[in-house]
Design a protein around this motif. Structure first.
Motif, short mmCIF file in Angstrom:
data_model
loop_
_atom_site.label_atom_id
_atom_site.label_comp_id
_atom_site.label_asym_id
_atom_site.label_seq_id
_atom_site.Cartn_x
_atom_site.Cartn_y
_atom_site.Cartn_z
N TYR A 157 0.86 -1.18 0.00
CA TYR A 157 0.00 0.00 0.00
C TYR A 157 0.91 1.24 0.00
O TYR A 157 1.69 1.47 0.94
N GLY A 158 0.82 2.05 -1.04
CA GLY A 158 1.67 3.25 -1.12
C GLY A 158 0.92 4.54 -0.83
O GLY A 158 -0.27 4.65 -1.14
N ARG A 159 1.62 5.49 -0.30
CA ARG A 159 1.03 6.82 -0.02
C ARG A 159 2.07 7.90 -0.32
O ARG A 159 3.22 7.83 0.16
N ASP A 160 1.68 8.90 -1.09
CA ASP A 160 2.59 9.99 -1.46
C ASP A 160 2.69 10.96 -0.27
O ASP A 160 1.72 11.63 0.11
N ILE A 161 3.86 10.96 0.30
CA ILE A 161 4.07 11.83 1.50
C ILE A 161 5.08 12.93 1.21
O ILE A 161 5.76 13.46 2.11
N THR A 162 5.19 13.32 -0.03
CA THR A 162 6.20 14.32 -0.40
C THR A 162 5.99 15.63 0.37
O THR A 162 6.92 16.17 0.98
N GLU A 163 4.76 16.17 0.34
CA GLU A 163 4.51 17.45 1.03
C GLU A 163 4.72 17.33 2.52
O GLU A 163 5.29 18.23 3.17
N ARG A 164 4.23 16.19 3.07
CA ARG A 164 4.43 16.01 4.51
C ARG A 164 5.90 15.93 4.86
O ARG A 164 6.37 16.50 5.85
N ARG A 165 6.61 15.20 4.01
CA ARG A 165 8.05 15.03 4.25
C ARG A 165 8.77 16.38 4.17
O ARG A 165 9.63 16.70 4.99
N GLN A 166 8.42 17.17 3.17
CA GLN A 166 9.04 18.49 3.03
C GLN A 166 8.71 19.38 4.22
O GLN A 166 9.56 20.13 4.72
N ALA A 167 7.45 19.27 4.67
CA ALA A 167 7.05 20.05 5.85
C ALA A 167 7.83 19.61 7.08
O ALA A 167 8.26 20.44 7.91
N GLU A 168 7.99 18.29 7.21
CA GLU A 168 8.76 17.78 8.37
C GLU A 168 10.20 18.25 8.31
O GLU A 168 10.81 18.63 9.32
N GLN A 169 10.78 18.21 7.08
CA GLN A 169 12.17 18.67 6.94
C GLN A 169 12.29 20.18 7.24
O GLN A 169 13.23 20.61 7.90
N ALA A 170 11.31 20.92 6.73
CA ALA A 170 11.33 22.37 7.00
C ALA A 170 11.17 22.63 8.50
O ALA A 170 11.83 23.50 9.07
N LEU A 171 10.27 21.84 9.11
CA LEU A 171 10.08 22.01 10.54
C LEU A 171 11.34 21.64 11.30
O LEU A 171 11.74 22.35 12.24
N ALA A 172 11.97 20.53 10.87
CA ALA A 172 13.21 20.12 11.54
C ALA A 172 14.29 21.19 11.37
O ALA A 172 15.05 21.50 12.30
N GLN A 173 14.36 21.76 10.14
CA GLN A 173 15.33 22.81 9.89
C GLN A 173 15.04 24.03 10.75
O GLN A 173 15.94 24.64 11.34
N ALA A 174 13.75 24.38 10.81
CA ALA A 174 13.36 25.53 11.62
C ALA A 174 13.66 25.28 13.10
O ALA A 174 14.14 26.17 13.81
N MET A 175 13.36 24.06 13.54
CA MET A 175 13.65 23.74 14.94
C MET A 175 15.14 23.78 15.23
O MET A 175 15.58 24.23 16.30
N GLN A 176 15.92 23.31 14.24
CA GLN A 176 17.37 23.34 14.41
C GLN A 176 17.87 24.78 14.48
O GLN A 176 18.72 25.13 15.32
N GLU A 177 17.33 25.60 13.57
CA GLU A 177 17.73 27.01 13.60
C GLU A 177 17.28 27.68 14.88
O GLU A 177 18.02 28.47 15.48
N LEU A 178 16.05 27.36 15.29
CA LEU A 178 15.55 27.94 16.53
C LEU A 178 16.41 27.53 17.70
O LEU A 178 16.74 28.34 18.57
N GLN A 179 16.78 26.23 17.73
CA GLN A 179 17.63 25.77 18.83
C GLN A 179 18.98 26.47 18.81
O GLN A 179 19.54 26.80 19.85
N GLY A 180 19.49 26.70 17.59
CA GLY A 180 20.76 27.43 17.48
C GLY A 180 20.63 28.84 18.01
O GLY A 180 21.51 29.33 18.73
N HIS A 181 19.52 29.51 17.65
CA HIS A 181 19.31 30.87 18.15
C HIS A 181 19.17 30.87 19.67
O HIS A 181 19.68 31.76 20.35
#
Length: 607
Positions: free
Chosen positions: A88-112
């Motif tokens: 069973y396949g599911r296209d999670i491209t947008e979710r994945r990008q959102a998660e990556q952006a969130l992770a990046q944002a969290m990383q940047e926030l943690q750095g700040h």
């Protein structure tokens, strides 16, 4: 096959236990194209291994697949009893990008957060610490692993004197009475030192109002507090200094508004300092526009140079000395009330003017008196000279003639007695001899009283005659040094100087025991200088005005002293003076200085 609808938008596949594709809906075609396989052909090796692994484990699993720029989450579900596996396949491209952006944002926030000077601390509803940033570690000294899951009371963290206040604010927030607050309190560090902190707290609640967490941002304001204390102390000292200034003091900004004014300045116009702050000086004091005040103020403001000047008040009757300093705010003005000084200067100027008038009056009177004295001296010299001439005339025309007549009579008597009485003849001869001596004395006295050369020749000729006569009479060689006639238009001065030189030469003859003397005449600027010097025994200048003469009698000493004093006095009457240079055993030099120019000479023919 009804379980695998073709209309399902997500990929659905069925593969055999050995990895051969048994079925795929239309949405799965993109996966098959990616794998380069189709219905009835096996999956790529790596995916067949995943199928085998799922059958071996007998449980479902997940795998990620990137296909044509899209990301799919594949769920592998083995149906062991039927020997096939559903994918069973599911296209999670947008979710994945959102998660990556969130992770990046969290990383940047943690750095700040880690780089922020603020300490970030979060608490759960039970007051336990759930977040402890790197800033918190630097600020308080505890590591994160030392404080996480501990409450505030588990640590010696809040200063005892502030604990009750902090507890009250925390209780309000946790109870929902406030959603945020800000306060300042003292906190302990791990090493026991105390720091001043500002806390900014906010509560996060769910849709039902239940508390999820509390986030606190903490700023260490210890240094700021110290700086504020120092600033307050400095301001206090500055205010004390400003209050101690006994002059007007105010500051103008670049827009000519008052930034500061001391009470001494504002009180001059009956106002308080706050009545000046923020107000334009030219609007408050329009009478100063276009005056020396505006000129110097603008020069200090625009040229950034110090200006000093004095000005009279336009709103008071006082005078001020103003010093204007350029400053970062604009200009600073220091003004001193110099009214008393100005009044004193005016009074001094008036006094000086009155004194000048008085001096001019006194000078005029002195000049008049000097002229009178000079005239009296001239008259005295003239009268004395006239009396000398009269006496000389009596001696010459009367007494000498009488002596001549007596001598003639005695000559006749001598001739008569010679034949009859030798004793009487000798007596008559003695009388004739005494009369001849008396005649010589009267002749010399007549010449001394009124030398004939004074009436006809210049001063140099008169002194030359005097030097020759004294050389003949007393045997003293006298040298005359004179370049010219030195004839003076004022006869009285001519006579006075001749008599002074004669008196000095008589002193040389009588007291100096000199072998020679010199008389030198010389013009010097507006003065006539007459120098009389000898090589005699001299005398101490700082003693009485008399030569050193062991053979002098007391009367001669007094006569010499009074003679020099008389000469000095007579010279002063004509504006002159006498200088004496002498020393025991070194001769004497006396200089007569009289104010008279060569232009005052009269024309005298030289022979």
């Amino acid at each position: 096959m009804a379980k695998f609808p073709q209309e399902n938008p997500n990929p659905v596949l069925r593969v055999s236990q050995d990895g051969v594709v048994l079925f795929g809906n239309r949405a799965s075609q993109k996966l098959l194209d990616h794998w380069t396989c189709s219905i009835g052909t096996p999956l790529p090796d790596i995916w067949r291994e995943k199928v085998t692994e799922r059958f071996r484990l007998g449980v479902a699993g997940e795998a990620m697949l990137e296909c044509n720029g899209r990301i799919f989450l594949l769920q592998l579900v083995p149906i062991v009893e039927n020997h096939y596996l559903n994918i069973y396949g599911r296209d999670i491209t947008e979710r994945r990008q959102a998660e990556q952006a969130l992770a990046q944002a969290m990383q940047e926030l943690q750095g700040h957060i880690n780089n922020s000077p603020l300490a970030i601390v979060s608490f759960d509803p039970e007051y336990r610490i759930t977040e402890w940033s790197a800033g918190a570690e630097r600020m308080f000294g505890w590591r994160a692993d030392e404080v996480l899951n501990k409450t505030i009371t588990d640590l010696r963290w809040v200063h005892e004197e502030d604990a009750q206040h902090v507890a009250s604010l925390s209780a309000d927030m946790f109870a929902g009475r406030t959603s945020s607050n800000a306060h300042a309190n003292r906190n302990y560090r791990k090493d026991g030192s105390v720091i001043e902190c500002e806390w900014y707290n906010s509560a996060l609640r769910d849709m039902h109002g239940k508390l999820i967490s509390v986030l606190s941002q903490v700023l260490d304001v210890t240094e700021r507090k110290r700086a504020e204390q120092h600033l307050e102390q400095s301001n206090q000292k500055l205010n004390e200094i400003l209050a101690s200034i006994q002059d007007d003091f105010y500051v103008l900004d670049h827009d000519w508004n008052f930034a500061y004014a001391n009470r001494l300045f504002t009180s001059r116009v009956g106002k308080e300092p706050e009545d000046f702050i923020g107000h334009n000086i030219w609007k408050m004091f329009p009478k100063h526009r276009g005056t020396i005040v505006e000129e110097n103020f603008r020069a200090a403001m625009e040229k950034r140079e110090i200006r000093r000047f004095e000005a009279r008040g336009k709103y008071t009757s006082a005078w001020y000395r103003l010093t204007v300093f350029p400053s970062a705010e604009g200009i600073t003005v220091l003004g001193a009330d110099i009214t008393k000084r100005k009044l004193a200067e005016d009074a001094l100027r008036k006094s000086k003017k009155q004194l000048q008038l008085l001096n001019e009056t006194l000078e005029q009177k002195v000049q008049e008196k000097t002229a009178e004295v000079h005239q009296l001296a001239s008259d005295l010299v003239r009268v004395v000279q006239r009396e000398r001439h009269r006496l000389s005339h009596i001696l010459h025309d009367d007494l000498q003639q009488r002596i001549y007549a007596i001598r003639i009579q005695l000559t006749f008597l001598h001739d008569e007695l010679q034949r009859e009485n030798e004793g009487a003849r000798r007596e008559v001869s003695d009388i004739e001899k005494q009369l001849a001596e008396a005649l010589e004395v009267t002749r010399n006295l007549s010449i001394d009283l009124s030398p004939p050369i004074l009436r006809d020749e210049g001063l140099s000729h008169a002194i030359k005659w005097l030097a020759a006569r004294m050389g003949q009479r007393y045997g003293l060689p006298i040298e005359l040094q004179a370049d010219g006639v030195f004839a003076l238009a004022e006869e009285e001065l001519h006579v006075l100087l001749f008599n002074c030189v004669r008196g000095l030469l008589f002193n040389v003859v009588k007291h100096a025991h000199a072998s020679r003397a010199v008389v030198a005449l010389q013009w010097s600027d507006a003065d006539l200088r007459i120098e009389v010097r000898d090589d005699g025994i001299g005398f101490p200048v700082d003693g009485p005005l008399q030569p050193v003469n062991r053979d002098m009698s007391e009367d001669n000493e007094v006569q010499s002293s009074s003679g020099l004093s008389a000469i000095r006095h007579q010279l002063r009457l004509f504006g002159g003076r006498m200088e004496i240079q002498a020393a025991p055993g070194a001769g004497t030099q006396i200089i007569l200085i009289i104010p008279v120019t060569e232009g005052d000479q009269k024309n005298v023919a030289t022979g």
